[in-house]
Design a protein around this motif. Structure first.
Motif, PDB file in Angstrom:
ATOM      1  N   UNK A 187     -36.986 102.062  14.005  1.00 28.14           N
ATOM      2  CA  UNK A 187     -35.572 101.601  13.712  1.00 28.14           C
ATOM      3  C   UNK A 187     -35.244 101.416  12.290  1.00 28.14           C
ATOM      4  N   UNK A 188     -35.658 102.387  11.502  1.00 26.73           N
ATOM      5  CA  UNK A 188     -35.302 102.159  10.148  1.00 26.73           C
ATOM      6  C   UNK A 188     -33.909 103.001   9.957  1.00 26.73           C
ATOM      7  N   UNK A 189     -32.690 102.003   9.862  1.00 22.43           N
ATOM      8  CA  UNK A 189     -31.542 102.350   9.996  1.00 22.43           C
ATOM      9  C   UNK A 189     -31.235 103.048   8.538  1.00 22.43           C
ATOM     10  N   UNK A 192     -31.799 106.709   9.046  1.00 25.12           N
ATOM     11  CA  UNK A 192     -31.284 107.286  10.173  1.00 25.12           C
ATOM     12  C   UNK A 192     -32.092 107.088  11.636  1.00 25.12           C
ATOM     13  N   UNK A 193     -33.190 106.312  11.425  1.00 20.39           N
ATOM     14  CA  UNK A 193     -33.921 106.124  12.805  1.00 20.39           C
ATOM     15  C   UNK A 193     -33.401 105.590  13.861  1.00 20.39           C
ATOM     16  N   UNK A 194     -32.333 104.724  13.607  1.00 21.17           N
ATOM     17  CA  UNK A 194     -31.416 103.988  14.522  1.00 21.17           C
ATOM     18  C   UNK A 194     -29.791 104.198  13.927  1.00 21.17           C
ATOM     19  N   UNK A 217     -18.802 108.171  14.603  1.00 16.39           N
ATOM     20  CA  UNK A 217     -20.191 108.862  14.902  1.00 16.39           C
ATOM     21  C   UNK A 217     -21.300 108.297  13.932  1.00 16.39           C
ATOM     22  N   UNK A 218     -22.457 108.438  14.429  1.00 14.60           N
ATOM     23  CA  UNK A 218     -23.562 108.279  13.360  1.00 14.60           C
ATOM     24  C   UNK A 218     -23.312 106.901  12.479  1.00 14.60           C
ATOM     25  N   UNK A 219     -23.158 105.907  12.832  1.00  9.73           N
ATOM     26  CA  UNK A 219     -23.183 104.740  11.777  1.00  9.73           C
ATOM     27  C   UNK A 219     -24.533 103.969  11.992  1.00  9.73           C
ATOM     28  N   UNK A 220     -25.011 103.832  10.551  1.00 10.18           N
ATOM     29  CA  UNK A 220     -26.401 103.239  10.480  1.00 10.18           C
ATOM     30  C   UNK A 220     -26.500 101.958   9.916  1.00 10.18           C
TER      31      UNK A 220
END
Length: 479
Positions: A187-189, A192-194, A217-220
């Motif tokens: 979950x390392x935002x 990009x893991x989450x 899209x793809x907000x981390x």
């Protein structure tokens, strides 16, 4: 009409990279940060004739996530092809799941006790990640890195049950916490893991029909997601109030300007022309397989929270805040195993450590020092070697250059003054310089004592023993 006349409707599609050693359909490694295109093979590069083989660990991790979020596990599932063209998708289709996902109809609870709210989970399915485009900073082109292509994902799709950015943040933090506890994703935002696709619409209060939604899209980052929801909801309300129409589209959130920008029309399921993946067999799960995963689920946040209340005497608020992050919770337990002072450890983690994390915009897993470092600092305070005020300074140093707290206090000359003669000298000096505080104390103003102690701590740069100061000031004031 005003903003208060509208209701925000939010749904999240959370993508979590699974912590498997190899990719979903091949044996390439999944480690983050390798040189571009070094973790690739004919399968994840979509070379003609290369066939996928499903990684069984991916199915196990998805089922774990489903059970931890109260989903029904599908006994007979399958993979599908989701067709679209983009330069980082070498096959021109993504292997995903459409009508038979592995997990369906789940739910989690957010909010404080007495104000709890259930958020529905529509489905959790497995799929492969795409590659990554590295854009030239001067705008002269882009290069494709396929290291990430084929990295296994689960997509957790919520019901549109959230009604504010705060609820969306709370939901995402709960999902992150659960995935960390069951150890299926790091979950390392920041890596990009989450990440999450955020769907936002607005409707007038009391309306039954949902408004037209837009997707970001793809907000981390939690901060960006909260800001983006608030901005986009306000933008939609203003468009509607001016008589305009909301278009169903995909937006790009710009964190610098704090605005959304249109990218393309939003696709519907039929646009992807889903059909069953012919190169993979169906997924059939036995009752025994599912029960075995259920029996071996790790301790979840709610269970650990209850244990903290019963075993360590923490308040409900403290227990909830500590268990919100598995890393923070593990830091608490590992520190406590060394120094045995649960209240002090909880207080340091939830006050000063959390404050510094917020100031530096870091997540708990980015804490640079060890539980042993924190435990040694607490022990030094408990022994009277340093004061709590000096402890705050030590903590700042631990964030900047982690090392043994004893080394820090020796280098900085921060060892606490506990010599009676030295303390008395400071007390007498402060009393001599503050005659009005003596008058105030004798008049029954207890705050005068706190002021005097504060002046003494300032005089000694936080190094005086505060307990000894209090006792000696009282002794002198009562003469």
């Amino acid at each position: 009409m005003s903003k208060e006349d509208y209701e925000i409707v939010v749904g999240l599609e959370v993508h979590a990279e699974l912590s498997t050693k190899t990719k979903i359909f091949c044996s390439c490694p999944t480690e983050f940060g390798a040189e571009p295109n070094t973790h690739v093979c004919p399968v994840c590069m979509a070379m003609p004739g290369a066939l996928p083989v499903l990684n069984e660990k991916v199915v196990e991790y998805a089922v774990k996530a489903g059970l931890a979020t109260n989903c029904t596990i599908t006994r007979q599932s399958k993979n599908d092809r989701k067709n679209y063209f983009y330069p980082d998708l070498p096959k021109s289709y993504q292997i995903s799941q459409f009508d038979k996902p592995l997990c369906e109809h789940g739910q989690i609870t957010i909010g404080e006790e007495g104000e709890e709210k259930t958020i529905g989970i529509t489905r959790i399915h497995i799929e492969e990640d795409a590659g990554k485009l590295n854009h030239n900073e001067f705008g002269s082109g882009s290069l494709v890195d396929l290291n990430r292509a084929g990295v296994p994902l689960i997509e957790i799709v919520s019901e549109p049950d959230m009604r504010s950015s705060k609820e969306a943040e709370s939901y995402l933090r709960k999902i992150k916490s659960i995935l960390e506890y069951i150890e299926v994703s790091d979950c390392k935002m920041q890596e990009g893991s989450l990440r999450a696709d955020v769907n936002v619409s607005v409707r007038k209060k009391g309306a039954k029909e949902f408004g037209t939604r837009t997707e970001m899209k793809n907000m981390n980052s939690f901060r960006s997601i909260v800001r983006a929801i608030e901005y986009e909801a306000q933008r939609q309300i203003e468009v509607l109030e001016e008589g305009g129409k909301i278009n169903q589209e995909t937006l790009r959130w710009d964190d610098v300007s704090g605005k959304t920008f249109s990218m393309r029309d939003k696709e519907d399921a039929q646009d992807y022309r889903y059909f069953p993946e012919p190169d993979l067999v169906a997924i059939k799960l036995s009752e025994e397989y599912i029960q075995n995963i259920q029996n071996h689920l790790p301790e979840l946040p709610e269970s650990r929270k209850k244990r903290y209340l019963e075993e360590h005497g923490l308040t409900k608020k403290e227990a909830k805040m500590l268990t919100a992050s598995k890393y923070m919770s593990n830091m608490f337990e590992d520190t406590l195993a060394i120094c045995k002072n649960s209240k002090a450890v909880a207080n340091w983690l939830l006050s000063d450590v959390s404050r510094i994390l917020n100031e530096k915009e870091l997540e708990p897993e980015q804490i640079p020092f060890t539980a042993e470092n924190l435990a040694k600092m607490v022990i030094l305070i408990d022994k009277g070697t340093i004061s709590s005020a000096i402890g705050k300074k030590v903590l700042e140093e631990l964030f900047e250059a982690p090392k043994d707290p004893e080394e820090i206090i020796k280098e900085k000359g921060w060892i606490q003054i506990s010599d009676e003669g030295a303390i008395k000298e400071v007390v007498l000096k402060i009393l001599e310089n503050n005659p009005q505080s003596i008058i105030d104390f004798k008049a029954g103003k207890d705050r005068a004592l706190g002021f005097l102690v504060g002046q003494a701590m300032k005089e000694t740069k936080g190094k005086a023993n505060p307990k000894m100061l209090n006792e000696m000031f009282l002794e002198e004031l009562k003469k």
